[in-house]
Write a protein that holds these residues in place. Structure first.
Motif, PDB file in Angstrom:
ATOM      1  N   LEU A  44      10.743   1.731  -1.691  1.00 44.81           N
ATOM      2  CA  LEU A  44      10.969   3.154  -1.955  1.00 44.81           C
ATOM      3  C   LEU A  44      10.913   3.411  -3.449  1.00 44.81           C
ATOM      4  N   GLU A  45       9.887   4.163  -3.841  1.00 44.16           N
ATOM      5  CA  GLU A  45       9.769   4.580  -5.242  1.00 44.16           C
ATOM      6  C   GLU A  45      10.586   5.832  -5.428  1.00 44.16           C
ATOM      7  N   MET A  46      11.315   5.913  -6.524  1.00 47.46           N
ATOM      8  CA  MET A  46      12.159   7.102  -6.709  1.00 47.46           C
ATOM      9  C   MET A  46      12.577   7.287  -8.153  1.00 47.46           C
TER      10      MET A  46
ATOM     11  N   ILE B 199       0.830  -1.210   0.000  1.00 45.89           N
ATOM     12  CA  ILE B 199       0.000   0.000   0.000  1.00 45.89           C
ATOM     13  C   ILE B 199       0.862   1.258   0.000  1.00 45.89           C
ATOM     14  N   ASN B 200       0.508   2.146  -0.914  1.00 42.11           N
ATOM     15  CA  ASN B 200       1.221   3.412  -1.047  1.00 42.11           C
ATOM     16  C   ASN B 200       0.568   4.448  -0.116  1.00 42.11           C
ATOM     17  N   VAL B 201       1.354   4.925   0.847  1.00 36.47           N
ATOM     18  CA  VAL B 201       0.782   5.854   1.842  1.00 36.47           C
ATOM     19  C   VAL B 201       1.136   7.320   1.547  1.00 36.47           C
ATOM     20  N   ASP B 202       1.648   7.600   0.341  1.00 40.42           N
ATOM     21  CA  ASP B 202       1.956   9.000  -0.034  1.00 40.42           C
ATOM     22  C   ASP B 202       0.750   9.911   0.169  1.00 40.42           C
ATOM     23  N   HIS B 203      -0.431   9.326  -0.153  1.00 39.21           N
ATOM     24  CA  HIS B 203      -1.646  10.148  -0.162  1.00 39.21           C
ATOM     25  C   HIS B 203      -2.013  10.650   1.229  1.00 39.21           C
ATOM     26  N   VAL B 204      -1.597   9.908   2.240  1.00 40.65           N
ATOM     27  CA  VAL B 204      -1.822  10.361   3.624  1.00 40.65           C
ATOM     28  C   VAL B 204      -0.919  11.576   3.868  1.00 40.65           C
TER      29      VAL B 204
ATOM     30  N   THR C 113       0.834  12.792 -10.748  1.00 36.64           N
ATOM     31  CA  THR C 113       1.260  11.465 -10.306  1.00 36.64           C
ATOM     32  C   THR C 113       2.128  10.889 -11.413  1.00 36.64           C
ATOM     33  N   THR C 114       2.790   9.761 -11.155  1.00 40.03           N
ATOM     34  CA  THR C 114       3.669   9.178 -12.173  1.00 40.03           C
ATOM     35  C   THR C 114       2.859   8.913 -13.445  1.00 40.03           C
ATOM     36  N   GLU C 115       3.369   9.445 -14.575  1.00 36.48           N
ATOM     37  CA  GLU C 115       2.515   9.413 -15.766  1.00 36.48           C
ATOM     38  C   GLU C 115       2.721   8.222 -16.687  1.00 36.48           C
TER      39      GLU C 115
ATOM     40  N   VAL D 171       9.874  -6.183 -12.279  1.00 37.09           N
ATOM     41  CA  VAL D 171       9.270  -5.077 -13.033  1.00 37.09           C
ATOM     42  C   VAL D 171       7.898  -4.841 -12.403  1.00 37.09           C
ATOM     43  N   GLU D 172       7.523  -3.570 -12.298  1.00 39.84           N
ATOM     44  CA  GLU D 172       6.148  -3.265 -11.880  1.00 39.84           C
ATOM     45  C   GLU D 172       5.430  -2.791 -13.129  1.00 39.84           C
ATOM     46  N   LEU D 173       4.474  -3.573 -13.585  1.00 33.63           N
ATOM     47  CA  LEU D 173       3.771  -3.211 -14.818  1.00 33.63           C
ATOM     48  C   LEU D 173       2.802  -2.062 -14.548  1.00 33.63           C
TER      49      LEU D 173
ATOM     50  N   ILE E 145      -1.006  -0.449  -4.537  1.00 32.77           N
ATOM     51  CA  ILE E 145      -2.225   0.369  -4.638  1.00 32.77           C
ATOM     52  C   ILE E 145      -2.194   1.463  -3.567  1.00 32.77           C
ATOM     53  N   GLY E 146      -2.551   2.672  -3.966  1.00 33.04           N
ATOM     54  CA  GLY E 146      -2.537   3.782  -3.022  1.00 33.04           C
ATOM     55  C   GLY E 146      -3.839   4.551  -2.990  1.00 33.04           C
ATOM     56  N   HIS E 147      -4.085   5.336  -4.021  1.00 37.43           N
ATOM     57  CA  HIS E 147      -5.151   6.325  -4.001  1.00 37.43           C
ATOM     58  C   HIS E 147      -6.523   5.738  -3.656  1.00 37.43           C
ATOM     59  N   ALA E 148      -6.885   4.635  -4.311  1.00 32.41           N
ATOM     60  CA  ALA E 148      -8.235   4.071  -4.090  1.00 32.41           C
ATOM     61  C   ALA E 148      -8.431   3.684  -2.628  1.00 32.41           C
TER      62      ALA E 148
ATOM     63  N   GLY F  24       0.751  -2.070 -10.833  1.00 31.87           N
ATOM     64  CA  GLY F  24       0.074  -1.018 -10.085  1.00 31.87           C
ATOM     65  C   GLY F  24      -0.091   0.269 -10.856  1.00 31.87           C
ATOM     66  N   HIS F  25      -0.869   1.132 -10.301  1.00 30.36           N
ATOM     67  CA  HIS F  25      -1.236   2.484 -10.719  1.00 30.36           C
ATOM     68  C   HIS F  25      -2.670   2.531 -11.212  1.00 30.36           C
ATOM     69  N   GLY F  26      -3.489   3.214 -10.440  1.00 31.64           N
ATOM     70  CA  GLY F  26      -4.888   3.402 -10.839  1.00 31.64           C
ATOM     71  C   GLY F  26      -5.799   2.249 -10.452  1.00 31.64           C
ATOM     72  N   LEU F  27      -5.255   1.217  -9.811  1.00 34.02           N
ATOM     73  CA  LEU F  27      -6.117   0.071  -9.457  1.00 34.02           C
ATOM     74  C   LEU F  27      -7.091   0.483  -8.362  1.00 34.02           C
TER      75      LEU F  27
ATOM     76  N   ILE G 228      11.647  -2.070 -11.803  1.00 36.44           N
ATOM     77  CA  ILE G 228      11.481  -0.998 -12.789  1.00 36.44           C
ATOM     78  C   ILE G 228       9.991  -0.845 -13.087  1.00 36.44           C
ATOM     79  N   PHE G 229       9.490   0.370 -12.930  1.00 36.95           N
ATOM     80  CA  PHE G 229       8.089   0.652 -13.274  1.00 36.95           C
ATOM     81  C   PHE G 229       8.033   0.775 -14.796  1.00 36.95           C
ATOM     82  N   ALA G 230       7.371  -0.175 -15.448  1.00 33.02           N
ATOM     83  CA  ALA G 230       7.466  -0.241 -16.917  1.00 33.02           C
ATOM     84  C   ALA G 230       6.098  -0.373 -17.569  1.00 33.02           C
TER      85      ALA G 230
HETATM   86  N1  PXP Z   1       3.011   2.236  -8.542  1.00 35.20           N
HETATM   87  C1  PXP Z   1       3.724   3.340  -8.875  1.00 35.20           C
HETATM   88  C2  PXP Z   1       5.044   3.162  -9.519  1.00 35.20           C
HETATM   89  C3  PXP Z   1       3.220   4.635  -8.620  1.00 35.20           C
HETATM   90  O1  PXP Z   1       3.926   5.715  -8.966  1.00 35.20           O
HETATM   91  C4  PXP Z   1       1.974   4.759  -7.951  1.00 35.20           C
HETATM   92  C5  PXP Z   1       1.439   6.123  -7.628  1.00 35.20           C
HETATM   93  O2  PXP Z   1       2.128   6.682  -6.596  1.00 35.20           O
HETATM   94  C6  PXP Z   1       1.290   3.583  -7.616  1.00 35.20           C
HETATM   95  C7  PXP Z   1       1.803   2.338  -7.942  1.00 35.20           C
HETATM   96  C8  PXP Z   1      -0.036   3.620  -6.915  1.00 35.20           C
HETATM   97  O3  PXP Z   1      -0.963   4.199  -7.749  1.00 35.20           O
HETATM   98  P1  PXP Z   1      -2.401   4.584  -7.181  1.00 35.20           P
HETATM   99  O4  PXP Z   1      -2.182   5.626  -6.127  1.00 35.20           O
HETATM  100  O5  PXP Z   1      -3.125   5.095  -8.377  1.00 35.20           O
HETATM  101  O6  PXP Z   1      -2.986   3.347  -6.619  1.00 35.20           O
END
Ligand code: PXP
Length: 398
Positions: free
Chosen positions: A224-226, A161-166, A255-257, A305-307, A367-370, A345-348, A285-287
Motif C-alpha cells: 500500500l503506497e500512501m 505491479i501497480n494496478v492504480d491505472h486500471v 503522479t508521484t513527483e 527504500v524504493e529508489l 512498475i505500473g503505467h508501462a 520504481g517509477h517510469g520503468l 520509503i520512496f526516496a
Molecule cells: N513506485 C511509486 C512509489 C509510485 O508512486 C509509482 C506510481 O504510482 C510507481 C512506483 C509506478 O510508476 P509507473 O506507473 O510509472 O510504473
C-alpha cells in the motif's frame, strides 16, 4: 570512472557482466581505502594469458590472474605514485570458468575472488613472500569477500505491479469496469510477485472497496503506497497490508513527483514507522537516490527504500541517463550496505528496465503505467510476461 575495463575475451557462449564487474572493482577500491585511485582490468582467454605469463614470469602456461602494480620497480609505497593509478589486473576468463566449475561457484563469484586477489597484489600483498604474508592475504581476501557479498540478493528480481491505472480507467466512467481486483489476479497468475496500490486522499483511482477486496484476494503481497496522512494511516493500520510504501503526495500532481523528504520530517515519518511496526507492517520509503535521505530512512527504522527511478527514465540523452543510472547504482549499494532492503520504481518501461534489474542490490521493481499501457493492446497476461522476460534475461546476465 575509477575502474577501466577492457574485455578482450571472445564471448562465444560465455557473457561476462562487465558493468557488474566494474561496479565490484569500484566498490573494492572504496573498501580498500583507495577510492581516489584508478585500476585497469583486462579480461582475456587462456591463449593470451599464456603469452603474458610467459613474457612476464617465464611460465609457458595460463594462470587465473596477473597483477601489474603501477609502482613496480620504483618505490612501491602508494605515496610515491605520481598519478593515482594502482595498476593492471588481467584475468583469464577461461581459467576462471574452469575454476568456478571445480569449486562449485558461479563464474561471477570466481571473478569476484580473482578481482579481490588481484587488487590486493596491487596494494602490496604477496602470498608468495612468506607464510605470514600468505595468511594475512587470506584474511584480507575473506574480509573483502564478506563485505561485497553480504547484501547481494540471491533470488531473481521480483516484479510488483501497480494496478492504480486500471482503476483510473474505471473512474473515468464511474462504473464497475475495468476492475483492479480482476487485474491483480491476472498479474499474479502471469507471475507478478506483488500488487501495489496507491490510496490517494482524493480517492481519484483506488477506492476503499478495492482495498478490502484486494486484501482478501491477493495471494502474493499487497504493497500500500500512501502519504503520511492521519486518515490514510488509520486505514492502513486497519487493512494491514504486507508492506506500506510512504510517498509524498500532492493533490494537484498527476503522479508521484519525487522522493519523500525524510530529512525534513524525520520525527513525523519515524512515528508512522513506529505505528506500523506495532502492527508488524514493514515500511518502505520512496526516496531519491540521495545518500543523506537513505541514511535518514535507515536511522528512523525503515525496512526498505524504493529508489525513485523517475529521473533515470526521463533522461533526455545517453549521458544524462548514464549519470542518473550511476546515482541509482551507488545509492542502491549504499542503502544495502546500511542494511536496508532495496526496491526501485517509477517510469520503468520495456526499454529502460533491464539495467535496473541487473543491479544485484535491488530485490524488487514496482512498475505500473508501462504494463497497463501495453495491456491495452496485447492483454494484461502477455504484458506482464513480456516484462518478466526482460527481468529474467537481465538476471541471467553473468
Ligand atoms: N513506485 C511509486 C512509489 C509510485 O508512486 C509509482 C506510481 O504510482 C510507481 C512506483 C509506478 O510508476 P509507473 O506507473 O510509472 O510504473
Amino acid at each position: 570512472m575509477p575502474t577501466d575495463l577492457t574485455n578482450q575475451y571472445p564471448a562465444a557462449g560465455v557473457a561476462v557482466d562487465v558493468r557488474r564487474l566494474i561496479r565490484l572493482a569500484d566498490r573494492l577500491l572504496t573498501e580498500c581505502g583507495v577510492a581516489d585511485h584508478t585500476v585497469s582490468m583486462l579480461l582475456v582467454d587462456d591463449r593470451e594469458m599464456t603469452r603474458l605469463n610467459n613474457h612476464y614470469r617465464g611460465k609457458n602456461k595460463p594462470t587465473n590472474v596477473l597483477s601489474f602494480p603501477f609502482a613496480e620497480g620504483a618505490d612501491e609505497s602508494l605515496a610515491s605514485i605520481p598519478v593515482k593509478e594502482l595498476g593492471d589486473i588481467v584475468i583469464s576468463v577461461d581459467t576462471a570458468l574452469r575454476e568456478s566449475i571445480e569449486f562449485g561457484q558461479t563464474l561471477f563469484e570466481r571473478l569476484t575472488w580473482l578481482t579481490i586477489h588481484g587488487m590486493l597484489h596491487l596494494l602490496g600483498h604477496d602470498h608468495e613472500r612468506s607464510a605470514a604474508d600468505e595468511q594475512a592475504m587470506l584474511v584480507k581476501e575473506q574480509e573483502l569477500l564478506d563485505k561485497v557479498k553480504n547484501h547481494r540478493r540471491t533470488t531473481m528480481t521480483k516484479l510488483a505491479i501497480n494496478v492504480d491505472h486500471v482503476a483510473t480507467i474505471r473512474q473515468a466512467r464511474g462504473i464497475a469496469d475495468p476492475d483492479p481486483v480482476a487485474a491483480a489476479a491476472i498479474c499474479e497468475m502471469a507471475g507478478a510477485s506483488g500488487i501495489v496500490i496507491h490510496l490517494r486522499e482524493d480517492r481519484r483511482h483506488i477506492q476503499d472497496r478495492d482495498l478490502q477486496l484486494l486484501r482478501q484476494t491477493i495471494k502474493t503481497k499487497l504493497n500500500l503506497e500512501m502519504g503520511a496522512n492521519k486518515d490514510i494511516i488509520t486505514v492502513a493500520l486497519d487493512l494491514k497490508p504486507d508492506l506500506v510504501t510512504l510517498v509524498p503526495e500532492k493533490r494537484e500532481e498527476l503522479t508521484t513527483e519525487g522522493g519523500l523528504d525524510v530529512l525534513a520530517q524525520k520525527k513525523k515519518i519515524a512515528k508512522v514507522i513506529e505505528k506500523m511496526a506495532r502492527e508488524s507492517i514493514p515500511v518502505s520509503i520512496f526516496a531519491d537516490p540521495d545518500p543523506a535521505q537513505l541514511a535518514a530512512a535507515n536511522e528512523i527504522g525503515a525496512t526498505f527504500v524504493e529508489l525513485h527511478t523517475g529521473k533515470y527514465c526521463d533522461a533526455k540523452n545517453e549521458s544524462e541517463r548514464n549519470h542518473e543510472f550511476m546515482l541509482l547504482s551507488s545509492a542502491a549499494e549504499e542503502a544495502a550496505r546500511m542494511g536496508l532492503r532495496v526496491c526501485a520504481g517509477h517510469g520503468l518501461n520495456y526499454y529502460n528496465t533491464a539495467p535496473i534489474a541487473e543491479l544485484d542490490t535491488v530485490e524488487e521493481l514496482s512498475i505500473g503505467h508501462a504494463i497497463i499501457a501495453r495491456a491495452v493492446f496485447v492483454g494484461l497476461d502477455r504484458a506482464v510476461r513480456d516484462m518478466l522476460a526482460i527481468i529474467r534475461q537481465a538476471d541471467m546476465t553473468i
